[in-house]
Design a protein around this motif. Sequence first.
Motif, short mmCIF file in Angstrom:
data_model
loop_
_atom_site.label_atom_id
_atom_site.label_comp_id
_atom_site.label_asym_id
_atom_site.label_seq_id
_atom_site.Cartn_x
_atom_site.Cartn_y
_atom_site.Cartn_z
N VAL A 21 0.88 -1.17 0.00
CA VAL A 21 0.00 0.00 0.00
C VAL A 21 0.91 1.21 0.00
O VAL A 21 1.75 1.36 0.90
CB VAL A 21 -0.92 0.02 1.23
CG1 VAL A 21 -1.66 1.35 1.32
CG2 VAL A 21 -1.90 -1.14 1.17
N SER A 45 -1.53 -1.11 -4.13
CA SER A 45 -2.66 -0.21 -3.91
C SER A 45 -2.09 1.18 -3.65
O SER A 45 -1.33 1.37 -2.69
CB SER A 45 -3.49 -0.68 -2.71
OG SER A 45 -4.50 0.27 -2.40
N ALA A 58 -4.76 4.27 5.54
CA ALA A 58 -4.27 2.89 5.44
C ALA A 58 -4.59 2.16 6.74
O ALA A 58 -3.69 1.90 7.55
CB ALA A 58 -2.77 2.88 5.16
N PRO A 59 -5.86 1.81 6.97
CA PRO A 59 -6.26 1.24 8.26
C PRO A 59 -5.88 -0.22 8.44
O PRO A 59 -6.11 -0.79 9.51
CB PRO A 59 -7.78 1.41 8.24
CG PRO A 59 -8.15 1.38 6.79
CD PRO A 59 -7.01 2.05 6.08
N GLU A 60 -5.28 -0.86 7.42
CA GLU A 60 -4.86 -2.24 7.55
C GLU A 60 -3.70 -2.38 8.56
O GLU A 60 -3.10 -1.40 8.98
CB GLU A 60 -4.40 -2.80 6.19
CG GLU A 60 -5.44 -2.71 5.09
CD GLU A 60 -5.29 -1.48 4.23
OE1 GLU A 60 -5.58 -1.59 3.03
OE2 GLU A 60 -4.89 -0.41 4.74
N LEU A 61 -3.39 -3.64 8.90
CA LEU A 61 -2.18 -3.94 9.67
C LEU A 61 -1.11 -4.41 8.69
O LEU A 61 -1.38 -5.20 7.78
CB LEU A 61 -2.45 -5.02 10.71
CG LEU A 61 -3.30 -4.62 11.91
CD1 LEU A 61 -3.48 -5.81 12.85
CD2 LEU A 61 -2.67 -3.46 12.67
N PHE A 62 0.12 -3.95 8.90
CA PHE A 62 1.19 -4.19 7.95
C PHE A 62 2.37 -4.92 8.58
O PHE A 62 2.61 -4.83 9.78
CB PHE A 62 1.68 -2.86 7.37
CG PHE A 62 0.63 -2.11 6.60
CD1 PHE A 62 0.34 -2.44 5.29
CD2 PHE A 62 -0.09 -1.08 7.20
CE1 PHE A 62 -0.65 -1.77 4.59
CE2 PHE A 62 -1.07 -0.41 6.51
CZ PHE A 62 -1.35 -0.74 5.20
N ARG A 197 -0.44 0.53 13.29
CA ARG A 197 -0.61 0.02 11.93
C ARG A 197 0.31 -1.17 11.65
O ARG A 197 0.28 -1.74 10.57
CB ARG A 197 -0.32 1.14 10.90
CG ARG A 197 -1.23 2.35 11.04
CD ARG A 197 -2.56 2.20 10.30
NE ARG A 197 -3.40 1.10 10.73
CZ ARG A 197 -4.19 1.13 11.80
NH1 ARG A 197 -4.24 2.18 12.57
NH2 ARG A 197 -4.94 0.09 12.10
N LYS A 199 1.75 -5.03 12.49
CA LYS A 199 1.53 -6.30 13.16
C LYS A 199 2.65 -6.54 14.17
O LYS A 199 3.74 -5.98 14.03
CB LYS A 199 1.54 -7.44 12.13
CG LYS A 199 0.49 -7.35 11.06
CD LYS A 199 0.69 -8.48 10.04
CE LYS A 199 -0.29 -8.37 8.88
NZ LYS A 199 -0.04 -9.41 7.85
#
Length: 286
Positions: A21, A45, A58-62, A197, A199
């Motif tokens: 991302v 993305s 970018a609210p996902e965990l990376f 953000r 992991k």
Amino acid sequence: DGTLGDGGHTGALLERGASVVALDRDPDALARASARLANYGGQLSVRHANFADMGSAAPELFDGILLDLGVSSFQLDTAGRGFSFRLDGPLDMRMNPLAGMPISALLDSVGEEEIVVWLREYGEEPRARAVARAILRERRAGRLGSTAELAALVESVCSGAWRRGHHPATRTFQALRMAVNDELGSLEKGLESSADRLKPGGVLAVITFHSLEDRMVKHFMRRTGTQWMETPEWPESVPNPEWLFEAVTRKGVQASDGEIEANPRARSARLRAVRRRPFPAGKVVL
């Protein structure tokens, strides 16, 4: 990748099989990098956002977050963006030309003291007051409308300031660019958002090009990377409630001589990295 830029780091990650991302506040950078990396399809993305807003953008965990700070080569080499004292262009300097005021308008809205603070703190310019006065004098007289005029003005004020091949206007341009883009404010917000953000085991890596940026990153990583807090006044150490990271690099990593020879702009780069600790029991990250 919080700073997509020309897409060099993202391209290297994609080539190695990662999904990325990529954020950038510069729409031109997004368009250029997206075209360059179009063959990677669903692996990439791209989002138009400042990394300071990664919590919402970018609210996902990376597994990893990379921030490569400063200005991209494309921005520096495009006269119309107003970043370079070597190319004649408008006094703009905005990383996102669709938002905020260009530096020309910002200079017209502030006084001498604020410009002096920018020049001293962001540019470490020893003749900050003289430069600030000259800028305001020329702006009020309607004679300062381009980057070439600004560079010539600073050179006239700082005559004899050439040092190691650096133009006398280097510090002024850096300071004004950092001011108009609130670069230190964005960095502070981005660093604080990064922990939530990542992991557990995810790595935060930051490349800086300015002593103030590097100091902010170093202090953040030290503050959040220390398990115990202690002072001479305390009878014993106490747990640090902000302990979030473990060190990956013990000090700032500098570019090698070979890297600097291939890319002279890397000479001031410093890389620092930390790894996210497990989340505390009961913590929910959305």
